[in-house]
Design a protein around this motif. Sequence first.
Motif, PDB file in Angstrom:
ATOM      1  N   PHE A   1      -7.425  13.366  21.483  1.00  0.00           N
ATOM      2  CA  PHE A   1      -6.186  12.671  21.479  1.00  0.00           C
ATOM      3  C   PHE A   1      -6.530  11.022  22.151  1.00  0.00           C
ATOM      4  N   ALA A   2      -7.847  10.796  23.517  1.00  0.00           N
ATOM      5  CA  ALA A   2      -7.813   9.680  23.508  1.00  0.00           C
ATOM      6  C   ALA A   2      -8.453   9.101  22.356  1.00  0.00           C
ATOM      7  N   THR A   3      -9.654   9.906  21.255  1.00  0.00           N
ATOM      8  CA  THR A   3      -9.678   8.890  19.839  1.00  0.00           C
ATOM      9  C   THR A   3      -8.988   8.331  18.992  1.00  0.00           C
ATOM     10  N   ALA A   4      -7.919   9.476  19.258  1.00  0.00           N
ATOM     11  CA  ALA A   4      -6.532   8.596  18.216  1.00  0.00           C
ATOM     12  C   ALA A   4      -6.019   7.114  18.953  1.00  0.00           C
ATOM     13  N   ALA A   5      -5.463   7.473  20.120  1.00  0.00           N
ATOM     14  CA  ALA A   5      -5.116   6.142  21.107  1.00  0.00           C
ATOM     15  C   ALA A   5      -6.371   4.621  20.781  1.00  0.00           C
ATOM     16  N   GLN A   6      -7.378   4.689  20.831  1.00  0.00           N
ATOM     17  CA  GLN A   6      -8.831   4.026  20.429  1.00  0.00           C
ATOM     18  C   GLN A   6      -8.516   3.572  19.523  1.00  0.00           C
ATOM     19  N   SER A   7      -8.241   4.794  17.746  1.00  0.00           N
ATOM     20  CA  SER A   7      -8.664   4.291  17.258  1.00  0.00           C
ATOM     21  C   SER A   7      -6.794   3.308  16.223  1.00  0.00           C
ATOM     22  N   ALA A   8      -5.810   3.886  17.306  1.00  0.00           N
ATOM     23  CA  ALA A   8      -5.127   2.261  17.246  1.00  0.00           C
ATOM     24  C   ALA A   8      -4.585   1.304  17.659  1.00  0.00           C
ATOM     25  N   GLY A   9      -5.851   1.020  18.610  1.00  0.00           N
ATOM     26  CA  GLY A   9      -6.279  -0.078  18.798  1.00  0.00           C
ATOM     27  C   GLY A   9      -5.395  -0.321  20.917  1.00  0.00           C
ATOM     28  N   LEU A  10      -5.258   0.754  20.801  1.00  0.00           N
ATOM     29  CA  LEU A  10      -4.573   0.772  22.257  1.00  0.00           C
ATOM     30  C   LEU A  10      -5.617   1.088  23.085  1.00  0.00           C
ATOM     31  N   GLN A  11      -5.435  -0.411  24.528  1.00  0.00           N
ATOM     32  CA  GLN A  11      -6.038  -0.004  25.483  1.00  0.00           C
ATOM     33  C   GLN A  11      -5.683   0.837  26.644  1.00  0.00           C
ATOM     34  N   PHE A  12      -6.137   1.320  27.477  1.00  0.00           N
ATOM     35  CA  PHE A  12      -6.068   2.572  28.295  1.00  0.00           C
ATOM     36  C   PHE A  12      -6.759   2.787  29.387  1.00  0.00           C
ATOM     37  N   SER A  13      -6.204   3.098  30.985  1.00  0.00           N
ATOM     38  CA  SER A  13      -7.553   3.903  31.514  1.00  0.00           C
ATOM     39  C   SER A  13      -6.518   5.139  31.454  1.00  0.00           C
ATOM     40  N   TYR A  14      -7.514   5.830  32.043  1.00  0.00           N
ATOM     41  CA  TYR A  14      -6.998   7.692  32.771  1.00  0.00           C
ATOM     42  C   TYR A  14      -7.372   8.274  34.286  1.00  0.00           C
ATOM     43  N   THR A  15      -6.313   9.160  34.606  1.00  0.00           N
ATOM     44  CA  THR A  15      -6.928  10.236  35.942  1.00  0.00           C
ATOM     45  C   THR A  15      -6.058  11.283  35.562  1.00  0.00           C
ATOM     46  N   VAL A  16      -7.384  11.981  36.093  1.00  0.00           N
ATOM     47  CA  VAL A  16      -7.021  13.525  36.021  1.00  0.00           C
ATOM     48  C   VAL A  16      -6.252  14.373  37.075  1.00  0.00           C
ATOM     49  N   THR A  17      -5.535  15.625  36.929  1.00  0.00           N
ATOM     50  CA  THR A  17      -4.999  16.123  38.201  1.00  0.00           C
ATOM     51  C   THR A  17      -5.647  17.530  37.880  1.00  0.00           C
ATOM     52  N   GLU A  18      -5.917  18.630  38.609  1.00  0.00           N
ATOM     53  CA  GLU A  18      -6.247  19.630  38.399  1.00  0.00           C
ATOM     54  C   GLU A  18      -5.353  20.501  38.922  1.00  0.00           C
ATOM     55  N   SER A  19      -5.259  22.588  38.696  1.00  0.00           N
ATOM     56  CA  SER A  19      -4.605  23.218  39.304  1.00  0.00           C
ATOM     57  C   SER A  19      -5.167  24.732  38.692  1.00  0.00           C
ATOM     58  N   VAL A  20      -5.593  25.224  39.837  1.00  0.00           N
ATOM     59  CA  VAL A  20      -5.341  26.646  39.463  1.00  0.00           C
ATOM     60  C   VAL A  20      -4.475  27.553  40.866  1.00  0.00           C
ATOM     61  N   PRO A  21      -4.458  28.408  40.547  1.00  0.00           N
ATOM     62  CA  PRO A  21      -3.544  29.439  41.145  1.00  0.00           C
ATOM     63  C   PRO A  21      -4.645  29.893  42.150  1.00  0.00           C
ATOM     64  N   VAL A  22      -3.839  30.256  43.662  1.00  0.00           N
ATOM     65  CA  VAL A  22      -5.187  30.927  44.290  1.00  0.00           C
ATOM     66  C   VAL A  22      -4.656  32.249  45.605  1.00  0.00           C
TER      67      VAL A  22
END
Length: 445
Positions: free
Chosen positions: A90-111
Motif C-alpha cells: 500500500f505504501a508503494t502504491a501511495a508513493q507511485s501516486a505521488g503522495l507524501q505521507f508519514s506513518y505510525t504503528v499500533t500493535e496488539s496481542v491478547p495476553v
Amino acid sequence: MFVLKNAWAAVMRRKWRSLLTLLIALLVTFGSMFGLAVTAENETANGATYDAQQANATITLSDKGFAERDGADPSWPDDHLMSWDDYTAFATAAQSAGLQFSYTVTESVPVRQSESIKPVGTADEASADDTGGELTLRGFYTLDAARANDLGRYRVVEGKHLSYAGRAPKGALISREVADANGLKIGDTFTVGHPTDAGTTLEMTVRGIYEYVDDEAPSGRGDDAELSKDNRQNAIYVSAYTFIVSNNLDSGEETGWAKPDLNIMFMLSSPDDYQSFVKAAKKADAELKDGYEISSPSLEAYRKSIAPLGALNDTMRITMIALWVAGGLLLVALVVSDGLRRREEIGYALTVGVSKARLGWQFMLEVWMVILPAFAIGALAGGFAAGPLGAALADGHATSMTADVVWTVVGAGLGCCLALALVAMLRVAAFRRISLFDSRSEVTA
C-alpha cells in the motif's frame, strides 16, 4: 411633527396589536440571525474547515469483518492478519501516486490473566490456549497512534501518560474498571501471560489509569463483546518500546495469537490526499485481506464532532422557513386588518383636509415605530446569542456571527420593513372618498 405625533398616538391606542407585532418581528429576526449563523458555520465546517483537516488512513477490520472473526481459533491470525509486506504494498502504491505521507504503528496481542490482574465483563467459555488470553496488550509507536485508537479516545485520569521514548520501559495504562476490580493503583506491578506460552510472563507497572472519552464503544468491543479480550475495558496500553523491546512481542517469527495485529496508519496532508490514497490502493497490486477496509479515523472523528452542528442546521432550516412563512403572513395580516378597521378614521381625516400623501406617511410611520425597534433588538440579541446558544445546542460547536449573515439579515429585514409600510400606505391610497356615503345611501334607500 404633526404626522409623527399622530402616528405615535395611533400606536399607543392599539397597544396589544402593536405589542403582538413587535414580538413577532423580534422573534423572526432573532431566529433568522441565529439560523443563518448556524447555516454559515455548518457550510464552513463541511467546506473550508474540512478541506484543511490533516487526514490519516488505516487498514483495519470492518465491523462486519470483526463480527465474522473467530477469536477462539489459534490459526485465524496466521491467515487473516495484515503483515509488514502487505502494508508495504500500500505504501508503494501511495508513493507511485505521488503522495507524501508519514506513518505510525499500533500493535496488539491478547495476553493471559494472572493472580495480579483479571479482566472485567464477559466470562470466556473458551480456554486461553484458544483465545490467546483474556486481556489485550496494545503498543503505540507515537502519540498520534494513541489518538487514533480504534477502541476509542481515552484520557488518563490518574498517573501519567505513556512515554514513547522508552523512559518507562514497563509502564502501562489500565482502565478504571480493571484497576478497581483488581485493587491496582499507580506504581503497582502486575504480570500477564504470553498468548501462546502460559509459562512465560510479562511484568508491567501501572503508570496511569484511563477512562474512555466516548461512552459508546465500537460494535463488539464493549459490554456486547463475546470474548473478554475484545472488551475495550480490558485493553492494556503501552508504548512500542515496552511492547517490542521490553517484552519482545514482535520478533517477526510469531504465529497464532502471538502474531501481532499490525495497524500501520498513513498520515496524509488533506482529505483530498486521503481519497487519492484510496484510489491508488484500489488500482495497485495491494490487495485488502477479507474483512478489512480502508478508513480515516481522523476524518471520521471530525465528521462525528460536527454531526450535532449538522443536526442543528437541519432543525434551524425548517424553523426558519416556518418563521418566515408564519411570521410574514401574521405581520401582513396585522397591518392589513389594522387598516381595514380604520375606515372612518381615514375618511374623517380626508374630509377635514388631510392629504392622502400625509395620511399615508403617517400609516407608514406607525409600522416603522413598531417594526424597526423590534428588528434592531432581535438582530442584536441574535448576534450576541449566536455563539453561546450554538455551543449549547451543537455539543460545544460555537456558531460565530459573520459579516455576511449580518448584512443578509439587515438587508432582508429593512426590505420587509419597507414592504409592510407600503402595505399600510396602500390602504390610504386605495381609499375611495365616495365610500363615505355608502352607508348613508343605504339608509336613504
